[in-house]
Design a protein around this motif. Sequence first.
Motif, PDB file in Angstrom:
ATOM      1  N   GLY A 196       3.816 -20.731 -28.584  1.00 45.13           N
ATOM      2  CA  GLY A 196       2.731 -20.499 -27.645  1.00 45.13           C
ATOM      3  C   GLY A 196       1.479 -21.296 -27.942  1.00 45.13           C
ATOM      4  N   ILE A 197       0.417 -20.926 -27.245  1.00 44.08           N
ATOM      5  CA  ILE A 197      -0.888 -21.582 -27.361  1.00 44.08           C
ATOM      6  C   ILE A 197      -1.838 -20.624 -28.073  1.00 44.08           C
ATOM      7  CG2 ILE A 197      -2.854 -22.490 -26.058  1.00 44.08           C
ATOM      8  CD1 ILE A 197      -0.780 -23.209 -23.853  1.00 44.08           C
ATOM      9  N   TYR A 198      -2.385 -21.072 -29.215  1.00 41.60           N
ATOM     10  CA  TYR A 198      -3.213 -20.201 -30.039  1.00 41.60           C
ATOM     11  C   TYR A 198      -4.446 -20.938 -30.545  1.00 41.60           C
ATOM     12  CZ  TYR A 198       1.015 -17.417 -29.891  1.00 41.60           C
ATOM     13  OH  TYR A 198       2.097 -16.707 -29.445  1.00 41.60           O
ATOM     14  N   GLY A 199      -5.346 -20.181 -31.135  1.00 38.89           N
ATOM     15  CA  GLY A 199      -6.552 -20.755 -31.691  1.00 38.89           C
ATOM     16  C   GLY A 199      -6.500 -20.798 -33.205  1.00 38.89           C
ATOM     17  N   VAL A 200      -7.127 -21.820 -33.772  1.00 39.05           N
ATOM     18  CA  VAL A 200      -7.323 -21.948 -35.219  1.00 39.05           C
ATOM     19  C   VAL A 200      -8.823 -21.988 -35.448  1.00 39.05           C
ATOM     20  CG1 VAL A 200      -6.994 -23.415 -37.243  1.00 39.05           C
ATOM     21  CG2 VAL A 200      -5.155 -23.192 -35.559  1.00 39.05           C
ATOM     22  N   ASN A 255     -16.284 -24.684 -39.947  1.00 41.32           N
ATOM     23  CA  ASN A 255     -17.015 -25.800 -39.339  1.00 41.32           C
ATOM     24  C   ASN A 255     -16.401 -26.304 -38.042  1.00 41.32           C
ATOM     25  OD1 ASN A 255     -18.905 -26.023 -41.575  1.00 41.32           O
ATOM     26  ND2 ASN A 255     -17.169 -26.827 -42.753  1.00 41.32           N
ATOM     27  N   GLY A 256     -15.342 -25.655 -37.591  1.00 44.78           N
ATOM     28  CA  GLY A 256     -14.717 -26.096 -36.356  1.00 44.78           C
ATOM     29  C   GLY A 256     -13.568 -25.198 -35.963  1.00 44.78           C
ATOM     30  N   ASP A 257     -13.022 -25.461 -34.801  1.00 43.17           N
ATOM     31  CA  ASP A 257     -11.883 -24.687 -34.316  1.00 43.17           C
ATOM     32  C   ASP A 257     -10.992 -25.587 -33.476  1.00 43.17           C
ATOM     33  OD1 ASP A 257     -12.826 -24.281 -31.319  1.00 43.17           O
ATOM     34  OD2 ASP A 257     -14.530 -23.689 -32.564  1.00 43.17           O
ATOM     35  N   ALA A 258      -9.745 -25.154 -33.320  1.00 37.51           N
ATOM     36  CA  ALA A 258      -8.773 -25.969 -32.599  1.00 37.51           C
ATOM     37  C   ALA A 258      -7.865 -25.082 -31.768  1.00 37.51           C
ATOM     38  CB  ALA A 258      -7.940 -26.793 -33.576  1.00 37.51           C
ATOM     39  N   VAL A 259      -7.435 -25.610 -30.628  1.00 41.59           N
ATOM     40  CA  VAL A 259      -6.388 -24.987 -29.826  1.00 41.59           C
ATOM     41  C   VAL A 259      -5.097 -25.729 -30.127  1.00 41.59           C
ATOM     42  CG1 VAL A 259      -5.565 -24.452 -27.508  1.00 41.59           C
ATOM     43  CG2 VAL A 259      -8.017 -24.341 -28.022  1.00 41.59           C
ATOM     44  N   LEU A 291      -9.839 -30.018 -30.195  1.00 37.28           N
ATOM     45  CA  LEU A 291     -10.584 -29.820 -31.437  1.00 37.28           C
ATOM     46  C   LEU A 291     -12.070 -29.778 -31.131  1.00 37.28           C
ATOM     47  CD1 LEU A 291     -10.736 -29.680 -34.566  1.00 37.28           C
ATOM     48  CD2 LEU A 291     -10.837 -32.190 -34.563  1.00 37.28           C
ATOM     49  N   THR A 292     -12.731 -28.738 -31.619  1.00 36.78           N
ATOM     50  CA  THR A 292     -14.178 -28.612 -31.482  1.00 36.78           C
ATOM     51  C   THR A 292     -14.777 -28.534 -32.877  1.00 36.78           C
ATOM     52  OG1 THR A 292     -13.921 -27.388 -29.404  1.00 36.78           O
ATOM     53  CG2 THR A 292     -16.053 -27.236 -30.510  1.00 36.78           C
ATOM     54  N   GLY A 293     -15.765 -29.357 -33.168  1.00 39.94           N
ATOM     55  CA  GLY A 293     -16.320 -29.382 -34.510  1.00 39.94           C
ATOM     56  C   GLY A 293     -15.416 -30.155 -35.448  1.00 39.94           C
ATOM     57  N   THR A 294     -15.346 -29.696 -36.693  1.00 42.63           N
ATOM     58  CA  THR A 294     -14.609 -30.433 -37.720  1.00 42.63           C
ATOM     59  C   THR A 294     -13.649 -29.521 -38.470  1.00 42.63           C
ATOM     60  OG1 THR A 294     -16.508 -31.901 -38.048  1.00 42.63           O
ATOM     61  CG2 THR A 294     -14.833 -31.877 -39.769  1.00 42.63           C
ATOM     62  N   LEU A 295     -12.414 -29.981 -38.610  1.00 41.10           N
ATOM     63  CA  LEU A 295     -11.430 -29.366 -39.501  1.00 41.10           C
ATOM     64  C   LEU A 295     -10.858 -30.478 -40.367  1.00 41.10           C
ATOM     65  CD1 LEU A 295      -9.441 -26.948 -37.134  1.00 41.10           C
ATOM     66  CD2 LEU A 295     -11.140 -26.310 -38.856  1.00 41.10           C
ATOM     67  N   VAL A 296     -10.823 -30.258 -41.676  1.00 39.59           N
ATOM     68  CA  VAL A 296     -10.324 -31.280 -42.592  1.00 39.59           C
ATOM     69  C   VAL A 296      -9.320 -30.646 -43.546  1.00 39.59           C
ATOM     70  CG1 VAL A 296     -12.462 -32.626 -42.470  1.00 39.59           C
ATOM     71  CG2 VAL A 296     -12.192 -30.881 -44.253  1.00 39.59           C
TER      72      VAL A 296
END
Length: 403
Positions: free
Chosen positions: A75-79, A83-87, A106-111
């Motif tokens: 499915g489609i979920y959020g992370v 400092n950021g989030d992603a679908v 991706l919104t913001g930063t994920l590393v």
Amino acid sequence: MKKLIYILLSFVFIVLGAGGWYFSGLIYEGGLNPEFPDTDEIGTAEDRILVSSIDENTITLNVEEELWGVLLEKGIYGVRGQNGDAVVGEIISSQNNIVKRELIKLTGTLVPGDKVNGTNLVTIDEAGSYRILGTSSWSGQASEGVYTPESVSNLDYEIISYTSNLGEFPSYLTTEGDKGIVIFVHGFRGDYSREVFALMRSGDLNDLGYRSMIISYRNDRGVPKDPSGIYQYGTTEWNDIDGAINEALKYTDKVILFGTSGGGGPISSWLENVGDKNKVSGIIYEAPVISFWESVEVNGGARFPWLPTQLFSYFKLVTEIRYGVDFSAMDFREAVIESDIPVLLFHGDDDEWVPVEMSDYIASMRSTNLTYVRYENVGHVTSWNADPARYVKELSTFLDSLD
């Protein structure tokens, strides 16, 4: 020798007594006690997942610390991170503790190395873009700890009240839609001002021409408590459902009930105690608890796989004696099977909270007026996430069939 036998028997009785007391307490706290911690945000979770790698199209996650969770499911979920989030979307690969998924937004930063958590609280805005509730870019709150149809789905609404034999209960009622009213009945430890599942689905229903009534009922925060002091999973709550139906009928002659998780019990008990098809045109269930003890056994087995299953009957007896519970009175499967009110039933086969076998049984035993949508590798109350377009189409088809 006799002395040794007495000592061993005494030890066994002490262990059984302590175990029964301990596990009955867990059952009470985890499923019967209506009191719950007050928090300002919905859907928060510990950051136990690690970002292993991320590029323009994919994100790879180490889910070693997750016993189960949405990021392991279809499915489609959020992370959500600091400092950021992603679908995220499709699972590209999964091996041991490493899951690689499609990166949709991706919104913001994920590393790599970031600790994150997963959430099913994803919706699609009017522009067709995914949003994750509970992030820095969109809290979804109207005020601290309060969510409304407007703050979540941009819908106008009013706050109304209905009455039952226990008192008066507030509810949200959206204002647009001329086809009927869908009454949302939440599960265990709910609160109408924080029922984000219903608030998100009210947007879908608005598009289909329906108003949404998102209700509170006994044992919710700030409303009358059940005299028993516990959550009854329908044995008394059906009175509140009937009161909500009567209130909705003042606005429309077409009422549909929508029960999620523990909200399935009060609706099913209403079927057993009232079941008037002149008052309700249809019922929608999402992963419903229709027999509470079945859910206890599934939860217990998942969390304590080393426990012999035979002990659950003993824990059941201790809980009934200790807290004055009658689990057999919380079983409404036959009421659902025998009713001829049309039903749409959603359930995922990876539900760790409510056994899909309960829905399977009902679908196998009820021969008419039931549409069963069963998902593979989908968890608890995440059918929309599994396939948003299909979910809305199933809603539309079912509601149209009630005309």
